[in-house]
Design a protein around this motif. Structure first.
Motif, short mmCIF file in Angstrom:
data_model
loop_
_atom_site.label_atom_id
_atom_site.label_comp_id
_atom_site.label_asym_id
_atom_site.label_seq_id
_atom_site.Cartn_x
_atom_site.Cartn_y
_atom_site.Cartn_z
N VAL A 289 -10.82 -17.02 -30.01
CA VAL A 289 -12.17 -17.36 -28.56
C VAL A 289 -11.70 -15.77 -27.47
O VAL A 289 -12.75 -15.25 -26.71
N THR A 290 -10.44 -15.02 -27.54
CA THR A 290 -10.56 -14.90 -26.00
C THR A 290 -10.67 -13.38 -26.70
O THR A 290 -11.10 -13.05 -25.42
N ALA A 291 -11.08 -12.61 -27.79
CA ALA A 291 -10.78 -11.18 -28.18
C ALA A 291 -12.26 -11.33 -27.81
O ALA A 291 -12.82 -10.59 -27.61
N TYR A 292 -13.32 -12.54 -28.22
CA TYR A 292 -14.83 -12.30 -28.40
C TYR A 292 -15.33 -11.85 -26.81
O TYR A 292 -15.65 -11.53 -26.54
N ASP A 297 -18.79 -10.94 -26.89
CA ASP A 297 -19.78 -11.66 -27.54
C ASP A 297 -19.38 -13.30 -27.43
O ASP A 297 -18.75 -13.81 -27.59
N ILE A 298 -20.40 -13.72 -25.83
CA ILE A 298 -19.94 -15.18 -26.16
C ILE A 298 -20.74 -16.01 -26.80
O ILE A 298 -20.23 -17.41 -27.18
N ASN A 302 -18.34 -19.27 -28.25
CA ASN A 302 -18.73 -20.25 -27.94
C ASN A 302 -18.89 -21.07 -30.03
O ASN A 302 -18.47 -21.73 -30.48
N GLU A 303 -18.98 -19.76 -30.91
CA GLU A 303 -19.10 -20.36 -32.00
C GLU A 303 -17.48 -21.56 -32.47
O GLU A 303 -16.80 -22.05 -33.54
N TRP A 304 -16.57 -19.52 -31.88
CA TRP A 304 -15.19 -20.24 -31.98
C TRP A 304 -14.15 -21.19 -31.54
O TRP A 304 -13.46 -21.80 -32.66
N ALA A 305 -15.07 -21.60 -30.39
CA ALA A 305 -14.47 -22.39 -29.67
C ALA A 305 -14.75 -24.16 -30.19
O ALA A 305 -14.12 -25.09 -30.31
N SER A 306 -15.99 -24.00 -30.85
CA SER A 306 -16.41 -25.80 -31.65
C SER A 306 -15.54 -25.66 -32.63
O SER A 306 -15.17 -26.74 -33.15
N LYS A 307 -15.07 -24.70 -33.31
CA LYS A 307 -13.36 -24.80 -34.15
C LYS A 307 -12.29 -25.34 -33.81
O LYS A 307 -11.55 -25.29 -34.75
N THR A 308 -12.19 -25.94 -33.03
CA THR A 308 -10.89 -26.71 -32.39
C THR A 308 -11.24 -27.67 -31.48
O THR A 308 -12.23 -27.24 -31.30
N VAL A 313 -9.71 -24.41 -24.91
CA VAL A 313 -10.48 -23.82 -25.44
C VAL A 313 -12.05 -23.17 -24.98
O VAL A 313 -12.22 -22.41 -24.73
N GLN A 314 -13.07 -24.76 -25.01
CA GLN A 314 -13.39 -24.66 -25.04
C GLN A 314 -13.75 -24.80 -22.98
O GLN A 314 -14.96 -23.84 -22.85
N GLU A 315 -12.61 -25.15 -22.51
CA GLU A 315 -12.96 -24.69 -20.82
C GLU A 315 -13.27 -23.35 -20.73
O GLU A 315 -13.17 -23.14 -19.57
#
Length: 366
Positions: A289-292, A297-298, A302-308, A313-315
């Motif tokens: 998420v940090t890399a994106y 690449d927001i 967001n897509e990867w944040a939804s996987k945890t 992470v989402q915050e």
């Protein structure tokens, strides 16, 4: 024919220590994994893979349910064995094992995605916390017996009051456990090395070896470089020390996970963003998420944040978007401010610099 024995699986659907054929183990792991996934829950347990002569071929940990990576045991063993680098003289055995699992697995259980990313747990414990839990709740595995009036946890809280409950031999173990909890692992390592260990004790000894910097000894207990590398990446070390340990391990036991974790540690965001074929733990998803975010690449962040299920992470993504929106607004305001209004422009520029500092904190807070 291959056989599997499970240990420490906290579910009645799979009997611990029972001898399963590999095909039976694949079906059992498939059913339990999907049952727990549908409930949004998870559990994990260790397993060992043997041949007909009971020679140990592979050992690992399988995670069932919402936190799991693989749909069944076939996919995990195949994926792990394929990715383990072996010497030329060992390649024949490796290929034989791959052929065996292929021939013994029903076709229906081969067709599912190996890397189906489900929600990754945010649970992460420091070495001390994890060690405390294993010492306290795993005390019975080293033969430390307590009366029904006192359990292991109570002993650790008030050992003086219960000292009379243990024998001299048991006291040696208790003292070693106590020293390990204080960061002095040598005595407990020595005791564990000299005894016929259980599965739980092997897991504990691996963590103790890693705590002492004995990475190769830890690997010898499991023959799973991905597991050891993942544990190394999770140690509470300075960035420099962790980088040195990971680089040393990666040089002798290269894995995709090692490449990813080193890239994350060195803030090589391009490598982190493009890497896909790794086991996804909560810290790795966070790094992704940090890399994106760093790359702007927001949508992917967001897509990867939804996987945890870690709200932090989402915050991070939400805060990043808020800050970038504020910076854009300030830049627009700066454009509209007269070049003659020096005071107003300086205030806006100072506000932009402060927000950019906040943005750096978001990107480099891991």
């Amino acid at each position: 024919m291959l056989f599997v024995r499970f240990t420490d699986v906290p579910e009645t659907l799979i009997q611990n220590y029972e001898r399963f054929t590999f095909a039976e183990a694949v079906v059992a792991t498939h059913d339990l994994h999907h049952a727990l996934s549908s409930e949004g829950t998870s559990c994990s347990g260790d397993f060992r893979l043997f041949d007909q002569k009971d020679e140990l071929l592979y050992r690992g940990t399988f995670t069932f349910g919402s936190e799991g990576t693989y749909p069944n045991l076939y996919h995990q063993v195949k994926d792990r064995v394929l990715r383990i680098r072996t010497k030329k003289e060992e390649n024949a055995k490796k290929m034989w094992l791959l052929d065996e699992i292929e021939s013994e697995t029903p076709d229906h259980y081969k067709c599912q995605s190996v890397k189906q990313i489900t929600t990754v747990s945010s649970t992460y414990q420091s070495r001390l916390t994890r060690l405390q839990r294993r010492l306290i709740y795993g005390a019975a595995t080293v033969g430390i017996l307590f009366t029904s009036l006192f359990n292991a946890t109570q002993w650790f809280i008030d050992k003086e009051a219960h000292a009379e409950q243990v024998t001299g031999g048991e006291q040696v173990w208790l003292d070693a456990y106590d020293q390990a909890l204080q960061g002095e692992e040598a005595s407990l390592i020595n005791l564990l090395e000299q005894k016929n260990r259980s599965e739980e004790e092997d897991v504990l000894l691996i963590d103790l070896y890693l705590a002492e910097g004995e990475d190769q000894k830890a690997l010898e207990l499991t023959d799973d470089p991905i597991l050891i590398e993942t544990k190394l990446a999770g140690l509470n070390l300075s960035d420099q020390e962790k980088s040195e340990r990971l680089q040393d391990f990666q040089s002798s036991h290269p894995t995709d996970e090692g490449t990813f974790d080193l890239a994350a540690l060195e803030r090589d965001h391009e490598t982190v963003a493009k890497t896909e074929n790794v086991e996804w733990t909560a810290p790795r998803v966070s790094a992704k998420v940090t890399a994106y975010l760093y790359l702007g690449d927001i949508a992917s962040a967001n897509e990867w944040a939804s996987k945890t299920n870690d709200p932090a992470v989402q915050e991070k993504v939400d805060t990043y978007q808020d800050i970038t929106a504020t910076i854009n607004e300030l830049n627009e305001k700066l454009k509209k401010t007269s070049s003659k209004d020096t005071s107003a422009r300086e205030k806006i520029q100072a506000a932009i610099a402060a927000e950019e500092g906040n943005l750096d904190t978001i990107l480099y807070s891991d």
